[in-house]
Design a protein around this motif. Structure first.
Motif, PDB file in Angstrom:
ATOM      1  N   PRO A 145       0.833  -1.209   0.000  1.00  0.00           N
ATOM      2  CA  PRO A 145       0.000   0.000   0.000  1.00  0.00           C
ATOM      3  C   PRO A 145       0.868   1.260   0.000  1.00  0.00           C
ATOM      4  O   PRO A 145       1.963   1.270   0.585  1.00  0.00           O
ATOM      5  CB  PRO A 145      -0.792  -0.112   1.315  1.00  0.00           C
ATOM      6  N   ASP A 146       0.391   2.319  -0.646  1.00  0.00           N
ATOM      7  CA  ASP A 146       1.103   3.598  -0.595  1.00  0.00           C
ATOM      8  C   ASP A 146       1.327   3.979   0.862  1.00  0.00           C
ATOM      9  O   ASP A 146       0.386   3.947   1.677  1.00  0.00           O
ATOM     10  CB  ASP A 146       0.297   4.693  -1.284  1.00  0.00           C
ATOM     11  N   THR A 147       2.554   4.340   1.181  1.00  0.00           N
ATOM     12  CA  THR A 147       2.927   4.606   2.572  1.00  0.00           C
ATOM     13  C   THR A 147       3.842   5.821   2.637  1.00  0.00           C
ATOM     14  O   THR A 147       4.698   5.999   1.772  1.00  0.00           O
ATOM     15  CB  THR A 147       3.673   3.394   3.176  1.00  0.00           C
ATOM     16  N   VAL A 160      -2.587  12.218   3.288  1.00  0.00           N
ATOM     17  CA  VAL A 160      -3.933  11.756   3.649  1.00  0.00           C
ATOM     18  C   VAL A 160      -4.975  12.328   2.688  1.00  0.00           C
ATOM     19  O   VAL A 160      -5.879  11.614   2.232  1.00  0.00           O
ATOM     20  CB  VAL A 160      -4.249  12.133   5.107  1.00  0.00           C
ATOM     21  N   SER A 162      -4.600  13.173  -0.368  1.00  0.00           N
ATOM     22  CA  SER A 162      -4.454  12.677  -1.738  1.00  0.00           C
ATOM     23  C   SER A 162      -5.002  11.269  -1.927  1.00  0.00           C
ATOM     24  O   SER A 162      -5.092  10.790  -3.067  1.00  0.00           O
ATOM     25  CB  SER A 162      -2.973  12.707  -2.141  1.00  0.00           C
ATOM     26  N   HIS A 163      -5.366  10.587  -0.839  1.00  0.00           N
ATOM     27  CA  HIS A 163      -5.895   9.229  -0.933  1.00  0.00           C
ATOM     28  C   HIS A 163      -7.388   9.250  -0.599  1.00  0.00           C
ATOM     29  O   HIS A 163      -7.786   9.205   0.571  1.00  0.00           O
ATOM     30  CB  HIS A 163      -5.112   8.281  -0.009  1.00  0.00           C
ATOM     31  N   HIS A 164      -8.171   9.348  -1.669  1.00  0.00           N
ATOM     32  CA  HIS A 164      -9.613   9.549  -1.496  1.00  0.00           C
ATOM     33  C   HIS A 164     -10.321   8.313  -0.944  1.00  0.00           C
ATOM     34  O   HIS A 164     -11.434   8.412  -0.421  1.00  0.00           O
ATOM     35  CB  HIS A 164     -10.230   9.975  -2.832  1.00  0.00           C
ATOM     36  N   ALA A 167      -7.155   6.817   4.475  1.00  0.00           N
ATOM     37  CA  ALA A 167      -5.801   6.549   4.937  1.00  0.00           C
ATOM     38  C   ALA A 167      -5.849   6.123   6.397  1.00  0.00           C
ATOM     39  O   ALA A 167      -6.810   6.431   7.119  1.00  0.00           O
ATOM     40  CB  ALA A 167      -4.906   7.776   4.766  1.00  0.00           C
ATOM     41  N   GLU A 190      -8.289   4.608  11.073  1.00  0.00           N
ATOM     42  CA  GLU A 190      -8.431   5.545   9.968  1.00  0.00           C
ATOM     43  C   GLU A 190      -8.145   6.956  10.470  1.00  0.00           C
ATOM     44  O   GLU A 190      -8.472   7.304  11.614  1.00  0.00           O
ATOM     45  CB  GLU A 190      -9.832   5.455   9.370  1.00  0.00           C
ATOM     46  N   GLN A 208      -0.691   5.286   5.822  1.00  0.00           N
ATOM     47  CA  GLN A 208      -0.794   4.323   4.726  1.00  0.00           C
ATOM     48  C   GLN A 208      -2.178   4.397   4.111  1.00  0.00           C
ATOM     49  O   GLN A 208      -3.177   4.652   4.816  1.00  0.00           O
ATOM     50  CB  GLN A 208      -0.546   2.914   5.274  1.00  0.00           C
ATOM     51  N   THR A 209      -2.232   4.203   2.787  1.00  0.00           N
ATOM     52  CA  THR A 209      -3.538   4.172   2.157  1.00  0.00           C
ATOM     53  C   THR A 209      -4.361   3.010   2.718  1.00  0.00           C
ATOM     54  O   THR A 209      -3.827   1.948   3.033  1.00  0.00           O
ATOM     55  CB  THR A 209      -3.403   4.021   0.628  1.00  0.00           C
ATOM     56  N   LYS A 210      -5.648   3.235   2.856  1.00  0.00           N
ATOM     57  CA  LYS A 210      -6.540   2.206   3.389  1.00  0.00           C
ATOM     58  C   LYS A 210      -6.872   1.206   2.297  1.00  0.00           C
ATOM     59  O   LYS A 210      -7.415   1.572   1.254  1.00  0.00           O
ATOM     60  CB  LYS A 210      -7.814   2.844   3.931  1.00  0.00           C
TER      61      LYS A 210
END
Length: 300
Positions: A145-147, A160, A162-164, A167, A190, A208-210
């Motif tokens: 995941p994007d971190t 946070v 940028s990750h719709h 996160a 979250e 991290q992206t959820k």
């Protein structure tokens, strides 16, 4: 102990997981010595090592065993107590004794000739750093995941936002924490941009992206053997309310199994507890690998 080489188990006296293994070793009549070096060596146990040109020898003595350290076949570095020093000493003397024990006894126990370590304590420590885990996971071909790990509030907030899909915040280490003098666990949760304040600047934080997961998986790797458990939980962090989760064996995809083998080899591990989030489309996202993770929480 005769001619048979012994297994040395380094763990605290309260480790019920080790009790299970020791019972099986006893049934197989394999000699075992159990030691909690951080506590036992300033109580009733002693450890001596001698080094000469072309020779290394030594003896470990506990209340019930005497062991030639050259006769150790395997070392299970499970969960020994920290080196703290004798409690009756002053703070300064206790710190001195604790550090001498770590660098002395810890060094001896990590350098037993010919012993097979599961895992070597120095490899365990190196593999516990989250940035190292993520970097190694990428190199080995896992989906990650994007971190971002940062102590810059603006960077954290931008990540946070940028990750719709959402996160999450994760602690980088399971540091003991107390609230109103009661033990308090910091769970994965979250996080929203509005919650991020200047407090982030105090220390690095991991965001991290959820992952839009269908379920979680714990893969316990022991050498070349993999044991996969599917975890269904109503919580983002399944550890939070384990009484609400359900588990079942799950097959580990070949691509994930290959990446697990590469990961273990890269970090020189024999054992690892891998956590994944799996999406509805079947993508396995690597979350972390605890090199000394618990395994007795769920029977297979």
């Amino acid at each position: 102990m005769g001619d048979r080489r012994s297994v040395l188990v380094l763990t605290s006296p309260y480790d019920v997981t080790a009790d299970l293994v020791l019972r099986h070793l006893s049934e197989r009549r394999i000699p075992v010595v159990r030691l909690d070096p951080g506590a036992d060596l300033h109580a009733r146990a002693s450890l001596t090592a001698t080094y000469r040109t072309g020779e290394q020898r030594g003896t470990l003595r506990t209340t019930s065993r005497e062991l030639d350290i050259n006769r150790v076949r395997s070392v299970w570095a499970r969960r020994p107590s920290p080196y703290r020093g004798p409690p009756e000493l002053s703070d300064q003397d206790r710190r001195f004794a604790a550090e001498q024990a770590l660098w002395g006894a810890g060094g001896i126990l990590a350098s037993l000739p010919g012993a097979h370590y599961v895992n070597h304590p120095w490899n365990n420590r190196a593999a516990e750093f989250k940035p190292s885990q993520l970097s190694t996971a990428q190199h080995c071909g896992f989906l990650v995941p994007d971190t971002t790990i940062t102590n810059d509030p603006d960077e954290a907030r931008e990540f946070v936002m940028s990750h719709h899909g959402g996160a999450v915040y994760k602690p980088l280490w399971n540091t003991p924490y107390r609230v109103d003098d009661h033990p308090h666990s910091v769970w994965v949760r979250e996080v929203h941009a509005a919650e991020i304040t200047h407090a982030v600047s105090v220390c690095p934080h991991m965001f991290q992206t959820k992952v839009d997961k269908a379920f979680d998986v714990r893969v316990t790797a022991v050498g070349e053997r993999l044991f996969g458990i599917r975890i269904n939980s109503p919580d983002l962090d399944w550890r939070y309310r384990q009484d609400l989760m359900t588990c079942a064996p799950v097959e580990v995809p070949k691509s994930v199994a290959r990446a697990v083998a590469m990961y273990l080899a890269e970090l020189r591990l024999i054992y690892g507890a891998f956590d994944f989030s799996v999406t509805a489309s079947g993508d396995w996202y690597f979350l972390e690998c605890n090199p000394n993770g618990q395994w007795a929480w769920q029977p297979v």
